[in-house]
Design an enzyme around this catalytic site. Structure first.
Site, PDB file in Angstrom:
ATOM      1  N   LYS A  53       0.848  -1.212   0.000  1.00  0.00           N
ATOM      2  CA  LYS A  53       0.000   0.000   0.000  1.00  0.00           C
ATOM      3  C   LYS A  53       0.876   1.252   0.000  1.00  0.00           C
ATOM      4  O   LYS A  53       0.634   2.195  -0.753  1.00  0.00           O
ATOM      5  CB  LYS A  53      -0.934  -0.015   1.232  1.00  0.00           C
ATOM      6  N   GLN A  97      -4.314  -1.426   9.670  1.00  0.00           N
ATOM      7  CA  GLN A  97      -4.292  -2.774   9.085  1.00  0.00           C
ATOM      8  C   GLN A  97      -4.875  -3.789  10.066  1.00  0.00           C
ATOM      9  O   GLN A  97      -4.513  -3.816  11.247  1.00  0.00           O
ATOM     10  CB  GLN A  97      -2.849  -3.147   8.695  1.00  0.00           C
ATOM     11  N   ASP A 120     -10.976   2.934   4.292  1.00  0.00           N
ATOM     12  CA  ASP A 120     -11.316   1.507   4.256  1.00  0.00           C
ATOM     13  C   ASP A 120     -12.829   1.302   4.168  1.00  0.00           C
ATOM     14  O   ASP A 120     -13.299   0.212   3.822  1.00  0.00           O
ATOM     15  CB  ASP A 120     -10.838   0.825   5.554  1.00  0.00           C
TER      16      ASP A 120
HETATM   17  N1  GUN Z   1      -6.890  -6.798   6.413  1.00  0.00           N
HETATM   18  C1  GUN Z   1      -7.317  -7.558   5.372  1.00  0.00           C
HETATM   19  N2  GUN Z   1      -7.958  -6.800   4.462  1.00  0.00           N
HETATM   20  C2  GUN Z   1      -7.939  -5.531   4.936  1.00  0.00           C
HETATM   21  C3  GUN Z   1      -8.432  -4.302   4.433  1.00  0.00           C
HETATM   22  O1  GUN Z   1      -9.056  -4.202   3.361  1.00  0.00           O
HETATM   23  N3  GUN Z   1      -8.199  -3.220   5.214  1.00  0.00           N
HETATM   24  C4  GUN Z   1      -7.552  -3.284   6.399  1.00  0.00           C
HETATM   25  N4  GUN Z   1      -7.392  -2.165   7.096  1.00  0.00           N
HETATM   26  N5  GUN Z   1      -7.081  -4.417   6.890  1.00  0.00           N
HETATM   27  C5  GUN Z   1      -7.274  -5.536   6.165  1.00  0.00           C
END
Ligand code: GUN
Length: 299
Positions: A53, A97, A120
């Site tokens: 990311k 995350q 998100d």
């Molecule tokens: N862990 C797995 N998928 C995601 C996501 O789309 N966003 C976040 N913040 N954590 C994750």
């Protein structure tokens, strides 16, 4: 005849090029989209997602910050950090995350994020807006799948869609989005299957579009898929290590057998994954525009 493999990487590249161009135009107005990613602990999958990311944010010309907190950080410390970024005008997107360590209340943490920076789309304000069809941050994985389907040109309007998995991150928002008349695609008839579903194959075999997000390697086999169906595999299961030390990945769909029957299919890796990161960038870009008072898809 073998199905067409949906190249998520190529579709993601195309959308990223558009985002990059918009970022350059915004920069001329003195606006730089800003993203902070917060990682707690050292879960290898989470480290690799957050690194990807950050790398993409950097490539697209975003202002980006990476916060690494120790596994034993307190919930209050984490929330204090979120509050700091809620107030930081350089930051338009905050991503924590998941999963978080067990001693931290995930819900309390996600609710601490300003809904206007919730790229998100996990805050209840955005979830509520999604359900009633208002502009909002759409969770990145289902949002990416909408674009994959749109780019592939498959008929979604009126299609029978079966979503396997009912998570808050993928299954639930995916089903809601596809039943709505939202852009870029929707208006489908949607069934959600889960661990309580009595005869899973009976449902999946009816699907024109089958979306699988269960976290079980090869849970969907060829006998569970209709000839010519569009199969979207959200699973990223680590099933070992390659000789050069990289994680060996496999989806929730038995790719080798299902690809012979499907009309279209996403590979793992290289299908849904690149789209998830791309839509995070899109959400952050749209957030920056909204904060600047410009027309935006999220406000
Ligand atoms: N862990 C797995 N998928 C995601 C996501 O789309 N966003 C976040 N913040 N954590 C994750």
């Amino acid at each position: 005849m073998a199905g067409i493999i949906i190249d998520g990487k190529a579709i993601a590249e195309k959308i990223r090029a558009q985002i990059k161009k918009e970022v350059e135009e915004l920069k001329e107005k003195g606006i730089i989209p800003g993203l902070v990613t917060i990682l707690v602990g050292e879960n290898p999958a989470s480290v690799s997602y957050v690194t990807a990311k950050q790398k993409t944010a950097h490539e697209l010309g975003f202002y980006s910050v990476q916060e690494n907190l120790p596994e034993n950080v307190s919930e209050d410390e984490l929330i204090k950090l979120i509050f700091k970024y809620n107030e930081d005008p350089k930051i338009h997107g905050i991503l924590v995350q998941l999963p978080l360590p067990r001693h931290i209340n995930e819900r309390r943490v996600l609710y601490a994020i300003d809904p206007r920076k919730d790229v998100d789309g996990f805050h209840p304000v955005n979830v509520g807006k999604l359900v009633i069809g208002e502009p909002c941050f759409i969770p990145c994985t289902p949002y990416g799948i909408l674009y994959l389907l749109a780019e592939t040109g498959v008929q979604v309007d009126g299609a029978d869609v079966v979503v396997v998995g009912r998570s808050n991150i993928v299954g639930k928002p995916m089903a809601i989005l596809l039943m709505q008349k939202r852009k870029p695609v929707g208006n489908a008839t949607v069934t959600i299957c889960h661990t309580g579903t009595r005869n899973l194959a009976e449902h999946t075999r009816r699907a024109d579009i089958l979306i699988v997000a269960v976290g079980v390697p090869k849970a969907i086999t060829a006998d569970m898929v209709k000839e010519g169906a569009v199969v979207i595999d959200v699973g990223v299961n680590r099933i070992g290590t390659t000789p050069d030390g990289k994680a060996k990945l496999c989806g929730d769909v038995d790719f080798d057998s299902v690809k012979e029957k499907a009309g279209y299919i996403t590979p793992v890796p290289g299908g849904v994954g690149p789209m998830t990161i791309t839509m995070l960038m899109k959400n952050t870009l749209e957030s920056a525009k909204a904060w600047a008072g410009l027309p935006s898809e999220v406000a």
